[in-house]
Structures are given as C-alpha cells and as structure tokens.
Motif scaffolding. Structure first.
Motif, short mmCIF file in Angstrom:
data_model
loop_
_atom_site.label_atom_id
_atom_site.label_comp_id
_atom_site.label_asym_id
_atom_site.label_seq_id
_atom_site.Cartn_x
_atom_site.Cartn_y
_atom_site.Cartn_z
N MET A 1 0.83 -1.28 0.04
CA MET A 1 -0.02 -0.16 0.23
C MET A 1 0.89 1.21 -0.04
O MET A 1 0.61 2.27 -0.59
CB MET A 1 -0.74 -0.05 1.25
N THR A 2 1.92 1.30 0.69
CA THR A 2 2.83 2.25 0.87
C THR A 2 3.54 2.60 -0.68
O THR A 2 3.71 3.86 -1.03
CB THR A 2 3.86 1.89 1.94
N GLU A 3 3.79 1.62 -1.30
CA GLU A 3 4.18 1.76 -2.76
C GLU A 3 3.29 2.36 -3.73
O GLU A 3 3.68 3.18 -4.32
CB GLU A 3 4.43 0.35 -3.37
N LEU A 4 2.18 2.10 -3.15
CA LEU A 4 1.09 2.61 -4.20
C LEU A 4 0.87 4.17 -3.75
O LEU A 4 0.82 5.18 -4.84
CB LEU A 4 -0.40 2.19 -3.89
N ASN A 5 0.73 4.40 -2.39
CA ASN A 5 0.78 5.92 -2.10
C ASN A 5 2.30 6.64 -2.81
O ASN A 5 2.10 7.77 -2.97
CB ASN A 5 0.83 6.02 -0.47
N ASN A 6 3.30 6.05 -2.65
CA ASN A 6 4.59 6.79 -3.16
C ASN A 6 4.25 7.17 -4.82
O ASN A 6 4.67 7.90 -5.16
CB ASN A 6 5.68 5.82 -2.94
N LEU A 7 4.07 6.03 -5.30
CA LEU A 7 3.59 6.07 -6.75
C LEU A 7 2.60 7.22 -7.06
O LEU A 7 2.91 8.26 -7.96
CB LEU A 7 3.25 4.68 -7.57
N ILE A 8 1.63 7.34 -6.31
CA ILE A 8 0.73 8.36 -6.57
C ILE A 8 1.28 9.71 -6.33
O ILE A 8 1.01 10.66 -7.01
CB ILE A 8 -0.63 8.02 -5.67
N SER A 9 2.01 9.75 -5.11
CA SER A 9 2.32 11.15 -4.96
C SER A 9 3.69 11.67 -5.73
O SER A 9 3.61 12.86 -6.14
CB SER A 9 3.68 11.05 -3.37
N GLU A 10 4.40 10.63 -6.52
CA GLU A 10 5.38 10.98 -7.56
C GLU A 10 4.55 11.51 -8.45
O GLU A 10 5.00 12.46 -9.35
CB GLU A 10 6.25 9.85 -7.70
N GLN A 11 3.61 10.85 -9.14
CA GLN A 11 2.84 11.23 -10.31
C GLN A 11 1.73 12.21 -10.16
O GLN A 11 0.97 12.45 -11.03
CB GLN A 11 2.32 10.03 -10.97
N LEU A 12 1.42 12.74 -8.94
CA LEU A 12 0.47 13.59 -8.50
C LEU A 12 0.43 14.70 -9.48
O LEU A 12 -0.58 15.25 -9.91
CB LEU A 12 0.59 13.86 -7.08
N PHE A 13 1.51 15.48 -9.83
CA PHE A 13 1.52 16.50 -10.60
C PHE A 13 0.95 16.09 -11.99
O PHE A 13 0.17 16.63 -12.53
CB PHE A 13 3.01 16.97 -10.90
N VAL A 14 1.15 14.88 -12.59
CA VAL A 14 0.81 14.53 -14.10
C VAL A 14 -0.66 14.12 -13.89
O VAL A 14 -1.36 14.73 -14.74
CB VAL A 14 1.62 13.42 -14.53
N ILE A 15 -1.07 13.54 -12.82
CA ILE A 15 -2.49 13.55 -12.68
C ILE A 15 -3.19 14.27 -12.55
O ILE A 15 -4.35 14.85 -13.30
CB ILE A 15 -2.78 12.38 -11.41
N VAL A 16 -2.80 15.51 -11.99
CA VAL A 16 -3.49 16.96 -11.73
C VAL A 16 -3.56 17.58 -13.06
O VAL A 16 -4.61 18.07 -13.47
CB VAL A 16 -2.92 17.71 -10.55
N ALA A 17 -2.40 17.32 -13.65
CA ALA A 17 -2.47 17.96 -15.14
C ALA A 17 -3.38 17.39 -16.02
O ALA A 17 -4.14 18.18 -16.65
CB ALA A 17 -0.92 18.14 -15.47
N VAL A 18 -3.33 16.09 -16.02
CA VAL A 18 -4.34 15.48 -16.95
C VAL A 18 -5.68 15.84 -16.50
O VAL A 18 -6.32 16.14 -17.43
CB VAL A 18 -3.93 14.07 -16.81
N LEU A 19 -6.07 15.77 -15.17
CA LEU A 19 -7.53 16.18 -15.04
C LEU A 19 -7.72 17.59 -15.12
O LEU A 19 -8.80 17.79 -15.53
CB LEU A 19 -7.58 15.63 -13.32
N THR A 20 -6.83 18.51 -14.90
CA THR A 20 -7.01 19.86 -15.44
C THR A 20 -7.45 19.85 -16.77
O THR A 20 -8.10 20.81 -17.24
CB THR A 20 -5.71 20.82 -15.02
#
Length: 168
Positions: A1-20
C-alpha cells in the motif's frame, strides 16, 4: 500500500495536469454546446413567433388536424366530382336536327326531326310533321342510338348528326 501511495505522490503532478486538461476540454465543450443551444433556441422562438401556440408539440398537433381536415375535404370533393362526371355522361349533350318537307305537294321545310343523345347514345328523337291543315309531333326513345319503334330516314339522319356533333 505504501508503494501505491508513493507512486501516486510521485505522479500527482501529472495526474492533476491531466485532470486539469480534461476539465478545461469539458468546459470548452460545455460552452460550445451552450452557444449551439442558444442559437437553436433563437431559431425555435423565431419559428414559433406569431403561431399563437406556445410549444412545438401543440403546433404539430394543430398542423396534423388541419391536414386531416384538408384530406377529408379533398375526399369529399373527389366523390362530388365522380358524381358530377357520372351525371355528365347521362346528360343529353349531343344534338342533331334535320329540317325537311314531309309533304312534298305543299308547304316548305317546316317539318323536323330532333335527336337528343347522351354519351352512350341514349336519349330521344322528336319529330314534328307540319302542313297547312295540321301538325303532328312524335317522340321515340333511343337506347344506344336505336329505337324499338320504326325510325324514318330523317330521324336516322338527325341521330347521325347528333352522334357526329358529340365527336367534334
């Protein structure tokens, strides 16, 4: 689960940009549809202006009712026209007249034979024989140009004249 949280935190900027970008695209799409809807509404209001009806459904129902009444009236006129045509065929519209001197020793062309025929050559032939002392009038029915009574040559000629009159 920690790995998933780390992956999401690392890619958060990309996810937010795509959603924007998706939100912006959807916003542009909504604006375009709103403009189209506004134009369509204006055209609808122009079309309905002066119709005296507030919605398209009522207008269509009104037009359907009017169309049905026009079709009913047209059918009534068609039946009337057929009846008139049938009566027209029975009308005595062909006429032939032959004037002659029935009594060769006296008088002039005062005698006559008059044929009145319809399109089927049914009708009547009327003959008037005139001399100084008397006058006689005879009527003979015709069925298809013939009579059950004997026809004189003048009556036959009047019938032929009427038949020719109907063909011209």
């Amino acid at each position: 689960m920690t790995e998933l949280n780390n992956l999401i935190s690392e890619q958060l900027f990309v996810i937010v940009a795509v959603l924007t970008v998706l939100v912006l695209l959807l916003l542009i799409l909504v604006l375009a549809q709103s403009i189209r809807l506004g134009r369509l509404r204006k055209r609808y209001e122009r079309m309905m202006a002066g119709a005296g009806i507030e919605d398209l459904e009522s207008l269509l129902l009104n037009l359907k009712t009017q169309t049905d009444s026009v079709e009913d009236e047209q059918e009534k006129q068609r039946r009337t026209m057929l009846m008139i045509e049938q009566r027209q065929r029975m009308a005595k519209n062909k006429v032939g007249i032959k004037r002659y001197n029935a009594f060769s020793d006296q008088g002039s062309d005062l005698s006559f034979s008059l044929a009145l025929l319809d399109d089927l050559d049914n009708g009547i032939v009327i003959s008037g024989l005139h001399n100084r002392e008397s006058s006689y009038v005879y009527a003979k029915p015709l069925d298809q140009g013939a009579s059950k009574y004997a026809l004189s040559p003048e009556e036959k000629e009047a019938i032929d004249l009427a038949r020719r009159d109907g063909k011209s």
